[in-house]
Design an enzyme around this catalytic site. Structure first.
Site, mmCIF file in Angstrom:
data_model
loop_
_atom_site.group_PDB
_atom_site.id
_atom_site.type_symbol
_atom_site.label_atom_id
_atom_site.label_comp_id
_atom_site.label_asym_id
_atom_site.label_seq_id
_atom_site.Cartn_x
_atom_site.Cartn_y
_atom_site.Cartn_z
ATOM 1 N N VAL A 93 0.875 -1.095 0.041
ATOM 2 C CA VAL A 93 -0.151 0.098 0.101
ATOM 3 C C VAL A 93 0.919 1.000 -0.128
ATOM 4 C CG1 VAL A 93 -1.915 1.354 1.390
ATOM 5 C CG2 VAL A 93 -1.974 -1.176 1.237
ATOM 6 N N ASP A 140 -11.378 -12.121 6.923
ATOM 7 C CA ASP A 140 -10.096 -11.783 7.397
ATOM 8 C C ASP A 140 -10.177 -10.683 8.563
ATOM 9 O OD1 ASP A 140 -7.458 -12.214 7.486
ATOM 10 O OD2 ASP A 140 -6.819 -11.171 5.731
#
Length: 624
Positions: free
Chosen positions: A334, A446
């Site tokens: 990211v 998740d």
């Protein structure tokens, strides 16, 4: 038999391909990538000078001692190439070097920039603006007043001008440049503020510099279509037809037909030998191509969602060639970036190894259906071959894990229990929305601190839907081809069917494990302590709750915090019950958290306690 047929088929296809190339008078095909000395995998806008018309920046790979670069299609000036990295190339200008070494005034009439073009633009990253002014008796008072406070280099009297400059990159000229002056830029030795230095002008200049290039969107689109973009400064931006040689189409079609017939015979013989359908062979042969087509078909079906699709070049521009890395996970990295209006964004670049595009589809399909204060906003995406990226709103405080592990020595201090309580309620509301508020139920699979992002006010937003699964709202149990999630947070029924069916209650289990870590300020499993039941935090805290003892938590400093901590722990104990049917729904979790402590009953002790130490690993798994 098959081996012989396959070899015959391979040889015939290669011979036919070579024949087609020999009889087809096509122009040279531009390669997608090429190597130039030590520089590997170069691509557009660079091209080897032996392949004219294949790019905008010409490289002479035979140059000595290093490759040479020309920035014009008809080069008059070559630079030595030091390195090429994303959208920046480090160059050495031998002509400018000679001028600077000899400290001659030609340095100030030397133009390092190429001619302007609608296709590509350049900028020197570290530069200084100089003002060359021709001094006459009439202009002298005006020039002296205009550049009051500027340094000047007046040793060019023989050519009739004086050079004015400020050796600080932060100072900008704010007046109107008179007609007797002209502004130009040259590379400077460093980008930091040199105002305190009293070096001469030639000590500030350098012939080694970083040049940043930017290809226009129109030109890049032309290149993607196999066309050439206009490069002359007097032409409007747009595409130009590529001049192609004439092909002997009759011969090519004849060769293609022959190759097709032979290939058909080989395939039929193989199918007959192996005794399976021709359709099975085609399915096997087309599987990889179909994966990419599935993604494209999916994206076409989602056009109505108004998610903007960006090119990979645009993504590089937004992130300044991926300059600032915010974090890295199992499926990619990211980076921080910004839109053209300056608004900050977070760009998740997926790993190229994710060839099937499953996680990409999951993320876009899931999050594009959502609109909730506790779900991160997806602003756009990029899908260009193996290049895939997802563009999100930027969250200034990063992920939750930075604030619950590490103790007082951590760079990010641990949050107080009141803030953690509000975060836990916000996450539960986000799950409630995913499980009940959408037209299609979304199971995240998740939930963990790393996937909870915090905005400026520490309000939580659920992120990373790469492992998510969509299912109709009325379905309570979903089918699973394999285990997905992160070890330490996975519900038991996800990896073992004996515990029950996989459902939205699996997310509730992960949520409970996460809230335990939020309250304890530590991992549920302590790798430092010996392998005893004390290493498992839910075991230890259950005994304290059940016996009414002090919780023994450092974060609890008063009675109000003690109540919040007990509520969060009791709710978490309900969430991690081994039997999914005994766990509360996400809606019930919100109700329990916002209700009174007295209304909460202590649940039975979860039968899955003190798990194996292999659960210390926090890697994400997805077996399909």
């Amino acid at each position: 038999m098959f081996l012989g047929l396959f070899l015959a088929f391979f040889l015939i296809c290669n011979v036919l391909s070579l024949s087609a190339q020999e009889y087809s008078n096509t122009s040279t095909t531009c390669p997608e990538y090429f190597n130039c000395r030590n520089f590997k995998g170069l691509s557009f806008p660079f091209f080897n000078f032996s392949l004219p018309g294949c790019g905008l920046c010409m490289l002479d790979c035979e140059g000595n001692p290093s490759p040479k670069l020309a920035l014009d299609s008809q080069p008059e000036h070559w630079f030595d190439v030091k390195y090429i990295d994303d959208s920046v190339v480090k160059l050495h200008d031998p002509i400018l070097q000679s001028h600077l070494d000899n400290q001659i005034c030609e340095s100030f009439s030397y133009n390092i920039h190429p001619r302007p073009s609608p296709a590509i633009s350049y900028s020197i990253l570290n530069n200084i603006t100089l003002y060359r002014c021709f001094i006459t008796p009439e202009s002298h008072p005006m020039i002296t007043d205009l550049f009051s406070g500027y340094k000047n280099y007046d040793k060019c009297d023989n050519v009739g001008y004086t050079v004015y400059y400020q050796n600080s990159s932060t100072l900008q000229f704010n007046g109107t440049i008179p007609s007797v002056c002209s502004a130009f830029t040259l590379p400077i030795v460093s980008a930091y503020d040199n105002s305190s230095r009293d070096d001469g002008l030639f000590q500030l200049l350098t012939s080694d510099f970083d040049l940043q290039w930017h290809v226009s969107d129109e030109c890049y689109n032309c290149h993607e279509k196999g066309l050439m973009c206009q490069t002359h400064r007097w032409e409007k931006s747009g595409c130009a037809n590529v001049k192609q040689g004439k092909k002997n189409w009759k011969l090519i079609l004849g060769i293609a037909a022959s190759a097709g017939a032979i290939a058909s015979l080989v395939i039929l013989a193989y199918c007959f030998k192996r005794k399976f359908s021709i359709y099975d062979f085609i399915d096997f042969f087309m599987s990889k191509t179909q994966k990419f087509q599935n993604v494209e078909d999916f994206l076409k079906s989602y056009r109505s969602l108004a998610l903007k699709r960006y090119s990979y070049l645009e993504v590089k521009k937004m992130t300044k060639s991926f300059k600032i890395k915010l974090g890295q996970g199992g499926c990619g990295s990211v980076y921080k970036g910004e839109f053209h209006d300056g608004s900050p964004i977070a760009v998740k670049v997926l790993k190229e190894s994710k060839g099937s595009g499953e996680e990409f589809i999951n993320e876009v399909a899931s999050i594009s259906r959502t609109s909730h204060v506790n779900i991160v906003n997806l602003l756009g995406f990029c899908f260009q071959g193996h290049k895939r990226a997802l563009i999100y709103e930027f969250m200034p405080n990063g992920s939750l894990d930075k604030f619950i592990y590490g103790g007082k020595s951590s760079t990010n201090p641990q949050l107080g229990l009141q803030t953690l309580y509000k975060i836990s309620v916000g996450i539960a509301r986000g799950l409630e929305y995913l499980h009940r508020g959408c037209n299609t139920r979304i199971l995240h699979f998740d939930i963990k601190p790393h996937n909870i992002l915090l905005d400026r006010d520490f309000s939580p937003k659920i992120s990373d839907f790469g492992l998510a699964k969509l299912c109709p709202s009325k379905e309570s149990v979903v089918s699973m081809l394999g285990t997905r999630g992160t070890i330490g947070y996975i519900a038991p029924e996800v990896f073992c069917k004996n515990f029950g069916g996989v459902s939205h209650k699996s997310d509730v289990y992960s949520y409970g494990m996460m809230v335990f870590e939020m309250v304890g300020g530590r991992k549920n499993i302590n790798a430092v302590v010996d392998n005893t039941s004390e290493t498992y935090f839910p075991d230890r805290i259950y005994r304290r709750i059940d016996e009414g003892d002090n919780l023994g938590l450092d974060a609890v400093t008063n009675e109000e915090e003690n109540i919040l901590a007990r509520k969060m722990i009791i709710v978490s104990l309900w969430c991690i019950q081994t039997d999914p049917s005994t766990r509360p729904s996400s809606t019930k979790v919100v109700e329990m958290l916002e209700g009174s402590l007295e209304a909460l009953q202590i649940p039975p002790k979860p039968s899955l306690s003190s798990p194996s130490r292999t659960f210390e690993d926090s890697s994400t798994i997805n077996v399909t």
